[in-house]
Design a protein around this motif. Structure first.
Motif, mmCIF file in Angstrom:
data_model
loop_
_atom_site.group_PDB
_atom_site.id
_atom_site.type_symbol
_atom_site.label_atom_id
_atom_site.label_comp_id
_atom_site.label_asym_id
_atom_site.label_seq_id
_atom_site.Cartn_x
_atom_site.Cartn_y
_atom_site.Cartn_z
ATOM 1 N N ASP A 174 1.117 -16.445 2.582
ATOM 2 C CA ASP A 174 0.479 -16.261 1.283
ATOM 3 C C ASP A 174 1.447 -15.508 0.377
ATOM 4 O OD1 ASP A 174 -1.100 -15.135 -0.869
ATOM 5 O OD2 ASP A 174 -2.869 -15.700 0.293
ATOM 6 N N ALA A 175 2.001 -16.206 -0.608
ATOM 7 C CA ALA A 175 3.005 -15.621 -1.498
ATOM 8 C C ALA A 175 2.454 -14.458 -2.312
ATOM 9 C CB ALA A 175 3.561 -16.690 -2.425
ATOM 10 N N THR A 176 1.184 -14.523 -2.688
ATOM 11 C CA THR A 176 0.589 -13.440 -3.479
ATOM 12 C C THR A 176 0.499 -12.167 -2.665
ATOM 13 O OG1 THR A 176 -0.671 -15.045 -4.771
ATOM 14 C CG2 THR A 176 -1.449 -12.763 -4.825
ATOM 15 N N ILE A 177 -0.007 -12.268 -1.447
ATOM 16 C CA ILE A 177 -0.109 -11.079 -0.597
ATOM 17 C C ILE A 177 1.277 -10.550 -0.269
ATOM 18 C CG2 ILE A 177 -0.799 -10.250 1.688
ATOM 19 C CD1 ILE A 177 -3.319 -11.918 1.404
ATOM 20 N N SER A 178 2.213 -11.450 -0.049
ATOM 21 C CA SER A 178 3.589 -11.028 0.232
ATOM 22 C C SER A 178 4.166 -10.245 -0.947
ATOM 23 C CB SER A 178 4.448 -12.258 0.524
ATOM 24 O OG SER A 178 5.782 -11.883 0.746
ATOM 25 N N GLY A 179 3.959 -10.752 -2.158
ATOM 26 C CA GLY A 179 4.466 -10.063 -3.347
ATOM 27 C C GLY A 179 3.799 -8.715 -3.561
ATOM 28 N N LEU A 180 2.487 -8.683 -3.395
ATOM 29 C CA LEU A 180 1.773 -7.413 -3.561
ATOM 30 C C LEU A 180 2.187 -6.411 -2.483
ATOM 31 C CD1 LEU A 180 -1.770 -8.776 -4.482
ATOM 32 C CD2 LEU A 180 -0.230 -7.489 -5.976
ATOM 33 N N GLY A 181 2.354 -6.916 -1.249
ATOM 34 C CA GLY A 181 2.806 -6.038 -0.161
ATOM 35 C C GLY A 181 4.190 -5.483 -0.433
ATOM 36 N N SER A 182 5.080 -6.319 -0.951
ATOM 37 C CA SER A 182 6.439 -5.865 -1.284
ATOM 38 C C SER A 182 6.418 -4.781 -2.351
ATOM 39 C CB SER A 182 7.290 -7.028 -1.772
ATOM 40 O OG SER A 182 7.486 -7.956 -0.742
ATOM 41 N N SER A 183 5.484 -4.887 -3.297
ATOM 42 C CA SER A 183 5.414 -3.867 -4.342
ATOM 43 C C SER A 183 4.944 -2.522 -3.785
ATOM 44 C CB SER A 183 4.511 -4.325 -5.487
ATOM 45 O OG SER A 183 3.165 -4.319 -5.085
ATOM 46 N N LEU A 184 4.273 -2.559 -2.637
ATOM 47 C CA LEU A 184 3.803 -1.317 -2.012
ATOM 48 C C LEU A 184 4.852 -0.654 -1.124
ATOM 49 C CD1 LEU A 184 0.110 -1.979 -0.912
ATOM 50 C CD2 LEU A 184 0.930 -0.340 -2.591
ATOM 51 N N LEU A 185 5.886 -1.378 -0.715
ATOM 52 C CA LEU A 185 6.867 -0.835 0.227
ATOM 53 C C LEU A 185 7.480 0.493 -0.213
ATOM 54 C CD1 LEU A 185 8.654 -4.049 1.559
ATOM 55 C CD2 LEU A 185 7.010 -2.573 2.740
ATOM 56 N N GLN A 213 5.421 10.763 -2.776
ATOM 57 C CA GLN A 213 5.788 10.470 -4.161
ATOM 58 C C GLN A 213 4.999 9.295 -4.743
ATOM 59 O OE1 GLN A 213 9.978 9.776 -4.147
ATOM 60 N NE2 GLN A 213 10.482 11.880 -3.539
ATOM 61 N N ALA A 214 4.176 8.673 -3.912
ATOM 62 C CA ALA A 214 3.429 7.481 -4.356
ATOM 63 C C ALA A 214 2.312 7.870 -5.314
ATOM 64 C CB ALA A 214 2.847 6.762 -3.150
ATOM 65 N N ASN A 215 2.169 7.090 -6.334
ATOM 66 C CA ASN A 215 1.087 7.292 -7.291
ATOM 67 C C ASN A 215 -0.176 6.669 -6.702
ATOM 68 O OD1 ASN A 215 -0.784 6.915 -9.387
ATOM 69 N ND2 ASN A 215 0.834 6.797 -10.930
ATOM 70 N N PRO A 216 -1.192 7.487 -6.410
ATOM 71 C CA PRO A 216 -2.408 6.948 -5.777
ATOM 72 C C PRO A 216 -3.104 5.884 -6.628
ATOM 73 C CG PRO A 216 -2.488 9.357 -5.882
ATOM 74 C CD PRO A 216 -1.256 8.921 -6.592
ATOM 75 N N LEU A 217 -3.030 6.007 -7.940
ATOM 76 C CA LEU A 217 -3.645 5.018 -8.817
ATOM 77 C C LEU A 217 -2.962 3.656 -8.654
ATOM 78 C CD1 LEU A 217 -5.797 4.580 -10.974
ATOM 79 C CD2 LEU A 217 -4.122 5.239 -12.687
ATOM 80 N N PHE A 218 -1.624 3.668 -8.550
ATOM 81 C CA PHE A 218 -0.876 2.434 -8.347
ATOM 82 C C PHE A 218 -1.264 1.797 -7.010
ATOM 83 C CE2 PHE A 218 2.850 0.499 -6.252
ATOM 84 C CZ PHE A 218 3.000 -0.610 -7.058
ATOM 85 N N VAL A 219 -1.297 2.606 -5.956
ATOM 86 C CA VAL A 219 -1.640 2.088 -4.627
ATOM 87 C C VAL A 219 -3.053 1.502 -4.643
ATOM 88 C CG1 VAL A 219 -2.027 2.720 -2.207
ATOM 89 C CG2 VAL A 219 -0.051 3.639 -3.428
ATOM 90 N N ASP A 220 -4.003 2.204 -5.272
ATOM 91 C CA ASP A 220 -5.377 1.708 -5.356
ATOM 92 C C ASP A 220 -5.444 0.365 -6.084
ATOM 93 O OD1 ASP A 220 -6.369 3.857 -3.990
ATOM 94 O OD2 ASP A 220 -7.169 4.885 -5.769
ATOM 95 N N HIS A 221 -4.702 0.235 -7.187
ATOM 96 C CA HIS A 221 -4.739 -1.010 -7.948
ATOM 97 C C HIS A 221 -4.129 -2.173 -7.168
ATOM 98 C CE1 HIS A 221 -5.989 1.323 -11.448
ATOM 99 N NE2 HIS A 221 -6.384 0.170 -11.929
ATOM 100 N N VAL A 222 -3.056 -1.931 -6.459
ATOM 101 C CA VAL A 222 -2.449 -2.999 -5.667
ATOM 102 C C VAL A 222 -3.400 -3.406 -4.545
ATOM 103 C CG1 VAL A 222 -0.541 -3.610 -4.134
ATOM 104 C CG2 VAL A 222 -0.076 -2.368 -6.251
ATOM 105 N N LEU A 223 -4.029 -2.430 -3.898
ATOM 106 C CA LEU A 223 -4.974 -2.758 -2.828
ATOM 107 C C LEU A 223 -6.200 -3.492 -3.377
ATOM 108 C CD1 LEU A 223 -4.725 0.447 -0.600
ATOM 109 C CD2 LEU A 223 -3.717 -1.813 -0.199
ATOM 110 N N LEU A 224 -6.641 -3.119 -4.568
ATOM 111 C CA LEU A 224 -7.740 -3.842 -5.213
ATOM 112 C C LEU A 224 -7.326 -5.284 -5.482
ATOM 113 C CD1 LEU A 224 -10.555 -3.861 -6.511
ATOM 114 C CD2 LEU A 224 -9.464 -3.083 -8.630
ATOM 115 N N ALA A 225 -6.096 -5.479 -5.963
ATOM 116 C CA ALA A 225 -5.590 -6.830 -6.218
ATOM 117 C C ALA A 225 -5.543 -7.645 -4.924
ATOM 118 C CB ALA A 225 -4.217 -6.776 -6.876
ATOM 119 N N VAL A 226 -5.126 -7.025 -3.818
ATOM 120 C CA VAL A 226 -5.096 -7.713 -2.520
ATOM 121 C C VAL A 226 -6.518 -8.119 -2.134
ATOM 122 C CG1 VAL A 226 -4.693 -7.420 -0.038
ATOM 123 C CG2 VAL A 226 -2.978 -6.657 -1.666
ATOM 124 N N GLY A 227 -7.454 -7.190 -2.266
ATOM 125 C CA GLY A 227 -8.842 -7.478 -1.907
ATOM 126 C C GLY A 227 -9.428 -8.605 -2.731
#
Length: 190
Positions: free
Chosen positions: A29-40, A48-62
């Motif tokens: 799944d290219a979308t999940i792969s791209g979203l996962g890469s953005s979380l690396l 140093q991770a912005n929790p808001l960014f992590v939450d939004h990426v996980l919401l997008a995955v869901g």
């Protein structure tokens, strides 16, 4: 096949009844792969991770999983203050049926069960244009169909489409389409 059931948590969307997948069967799944890469980078440095960014990426995955593998589709709702779907259908039906001579807004509003003022506002809110402008656009669409018939003069086309005369057709057609009806007809022949 396993099924995952969850309750409704996303507004304006039906609940996901089943999430279908085959255990052991991989999916690229290219979308999940791209979203996962953005979380690396965030996962590499969690302090140093912005929790808001992590939450939004996980919401997008869901949401992606729910839409792609769970059949979730947003439910459409009529624009607030707009026409109900049945009112929109009825209004368009009446306007088209009276395309040659027009129809009083009072009649259309009455058929929709609302006042003239509210009808005008709701029509514009729903379709993006005033009823009169929508009717003119429909007349141009009809005139394009009629212009395909070489047996009809421009004057005949104007009359059959509800324009007052040939110059009225030409003026509105040129403003809407960008060329005169005669030029548009000639391009059809090429």
């Amino acid at each position: 096949m396993q099924r995952w059931t969850r309750s409704r948590t996303t507004p304006n969307a039906p609940p996901i009844r089943d999430l279908s997948y085959e255990p052991g069967a991989g999916v690229n799944d290219a979308t999940i792969s791209g979203l996962g890469s953005s979380l690396l980078p965030a996962l590499g440095n969690p302090d140093q991770a912005n929790p808001l960014f992590v939450d939004h990426v996980l919401l997008a995955v869901g949401l992606h999983v729910a839409q792609t593998y769970g059949g979730m589709r947003p439910m459409s709702r009529p624009a607030r203050g707009g026409l109900a779907p049945w009112q929109e259908r009825r209004a368009k039906e009446l306007l088209r049926a009276n395309i040659m001579h027009g129809v009083a807004l009072k009649e259309v509003a009455r058929e929709c069960g609302i006042s003239v003022g509210y009808f005008s506002h709701a029509f514009r809110r729903t379709l993006g244009v005033a009823p009169h402008q929508w009717l003119i656009e429909q007349r141009v669409v009809l005139s394009k169909e009629k212009l395909r018939d070489d047996g009809l003069s421009l004057s005949d086309v104007a009359t059959e489409c509800g324009f007052s005369d040939q110059s009225h057709l030409t003026r509105i057609f040129r403003r809407t389409v960008g060329v005169s009806p005669g030029a548009w007809r000639r391009t059809l022949k090429r």
